[in-house]
Design an enzyme around this catalytic site. Structure first.
Site, PDB file in Angstrom:
ATOM      1  N   TYR A  18       2.206 -10.250  -4.757  1.00  0.00           N
ATOM      2  CA  TYR A  18       2.552  -8.926  -4.254  1.00  0.00           C
ATOM      3  C   TYR A  18       3.222  -8.174  -5.400  1.00  0.00           C
ATOM      4  O   TYR A  18       4.362  -8.426  -5.745  1.00  0.00           O
ATOM      5  CB  TYR A  18       3.477  -9.005  -3.039  1.00  0.00           C
ATOM      6  CG  TYR A  18       3.899  -7.649  -2.526  1.00  0.00           C
ATOM      7  CD1 TYR A  18       2.954  -6.667  -2.259  1.00  0.00           C
ATOM      8  CD2 TYR A  18       5.240  -7.349  -2.322  1.00  0.00           C
ATOM      9  CE1 TYR A  18       3.337  -5.417  -1.800  1.00  0.00           C
ATOM     10  CE2 TYR A  18       5.633  -6.105  -1.858  1.00  0.00           C
ATOM     11  CZ  TYR A  18       4.670  -5.135  -1.598  1.00  0.00           C
ATOM     12  OH  TYR A  18       5.041  -3.898  -1.152  1.00  0.00           O
TER      13      TYR A  18
ATOM     14  N   ASP B 123      -2.116  -7.928  -3.221  1.00  0.00           N
ATOM     15  CA  ASP B 123      -1.912  -6.480  -3.238  1.00  0.00           C
ATOM     16  C   ASP B 123      -1.347  -6.123  -4.605  1.00  0.00           C
ATOM     17  O   ASP B 123      -0.179  -6.360  -4.881  1.00  0.00           O
ATOM     18  CB  ASP B 123      -0.944  -6.108  -2.115  1.00  0.00           C
ATOM     19  CG  ASP B 123      -0.615  -4.616  -2.084  1.00  0.00           C
ATOM     20  OD1 ASP B 123      -1.159  -3.870  -2.928  1.00  0.00           O
ATOM     21  OD2 ASP B 123       0.204  -4.211  -1.239  1.00  0.00           O
TER      22      ASP B 123
ATOM     23  N   HIS C 235      -3.072  -2.581   5.684  1.00  0.00           N
ATOM     24  CA  HIS C 235      -4.127  -3.168   4.859  1.00  0.00           C
ATOM     25  C   HIS C 235      -5.138  -3.863   5.765  1.00  0.00           C
ATOM     26  O   HIS C 235      -4.846  -4.170   6.924  1.00  0.00           O
ATOM     27  CB  HIS C 235      -3.560  -4.216   3.900  1.00  0.00           C
ATOM     28  CG  HIS C 235      -2.633  -3.667   2.869  1.00  0.00           C
ATOM     29  ND1 HIS C 235      -2.956  -3.580   1.532  1.00  0.00           N
ATOM     30  CD2 HIS C 235      -1.365  -3.192   2.975  1.00  0.00           C
ATOM     31  CE1 HIS C 235      -1.926  -3.078   0.849  1.00  0.00           C
ATOM     32  NE2 HIS C 235      -0.944  -2.832   1.717  1.00  0.00           N
TER      33      HIS C 235
END
Length: 298
Positions: free
Chosen positions: A127, A186, A289
């Site tokens: 992340y 991500d 998402h």
């Protein structure tokens, strides 16, 4: 081998919205999760089904948190902090030598990697910080957040600089151990004009700044890491993986592709299909998402 990456934007909220049903229906062999956003004690029982779970919750309560779910217990787990939970229990991990500058981010719950027990593959979940705007682009009244003097932007740039070295180290270590390497997560950066709908008006937006796009491009090459989804969907708008909750962004498919599978070339060549599990309507969305799923004939 079906492998998915999913920023769940809070596992407790995702469970209420149908995460367990998605997991059971799609039935991936490996899942990388980001923004789990929960301490272990607060994670709902049974939300991960029968998967083995390597979880780096980080030291910021209610923020970040990354995990890798596997069918078989991994043969090794590594994090930047040295702290990890495997199936809920704190376990010792292999020490990771951190690249210069990485220690600043080591306890934020942003990275975990596992060696699969049933395949010569190392899988990592990342992340990456969202960041912000450099000070010269900050205009009061034109920003959703108050100007911060470029603090978030500078912090993201430090992360990118350090993580480039760390990523190279992890990839080379996997290769030295006879394993392919797959980074998922991500990355909070759209690489090209095909990765966001409003690319013309977003050139001065965080996540699409020239220096961010240059950085992500530098991590890819035919000899290092390959953007698997873009390889299977060349010069195509999307497939997007993030849409704002605001307005009609989801209904009109005004999105960004910021969730990636970056694979070593040998693994990338085995990818036979890639797609985004976009829900049919806004009212049944699990997260802001959607999962990015790839089938590898590996």
């Amino acid at each position: 081998m079906r492998i998915a990456s999913y920023n769940v934007n809070g596992i407790r909220a995702a469970q209420r919205r149908g995460f367990e049903q998605w997991l059971a229906t799609r039935n991936p062999d490996v899942v990388a999760l980001q923004e789990v956003r929960a301490q272990h004690a607060d994670i709902p029982d049974g939300v991960y089904g029968d998967y083995h779970v390597a979880y780096e919750e980080g030291g910021i309560k209610g923020r970040n948190g990354v995990a890798v779910l596997t069918r078989h217990a991994p043969s090794a787990v590594r994090t930047w902090s040295g702290d990890v939970r495997l199936n809920g229990e704190l376990v010792p991990t292999e020490p990771m030598t951190l690249a210069r500058g990485m220690r600043e981010f080591a306890h934020e719950g942003r990275y975990v990697e596992v060696d699969l027990a049933d395949a010569p593959l190392t899988v990592a979940s990342l992340y990456l910080p969202k960041g912000g705007l450099p000070v010269h682009l900050q205009r009061p009244g034109r920003m959703r957040e108050a100007p911060d003097g470029g603090v978030k932007y500078e912090r993201k740039m430090r992360f990118l600089d350090s993580f480039a070295r760390q990523l190279s180290r992890s990839r080379r270590t996997a290769s030295a151990n006879g394993r392919e390497f797959l980074l998922m997560g991500d990355l909070n950066i759209g690489h090209t004009r095909y990765d966001l709908t409003n690319w013309r008006t977003s050139k001065n937006s965080e996540g699409f700044l020239p220096e961010e796009r240059e950085w992500i491009g530098a991590q890819m090459s035919p000899r290092t890491l390959v953007d698997v989804v873009r390889t299977l969907h060349p010069e195509t708008d999307g497939p997007y993986s993030w849409w704002s909750w605001m307005g009609q962004a989801f209904d009109k498919n005004v999105g960004w592709r910021i969730d990636y599978h970056l694979a070593t070339p040998k693994l990338a060549r085995t990818a036979s299909a890639a797609w985004v599990d976009r829900e049919p309507s806004r009212d049944v969305r699990i997260s802001d998402h959607a999962p990015v799923v790839v089938d590898y004939d590996f």
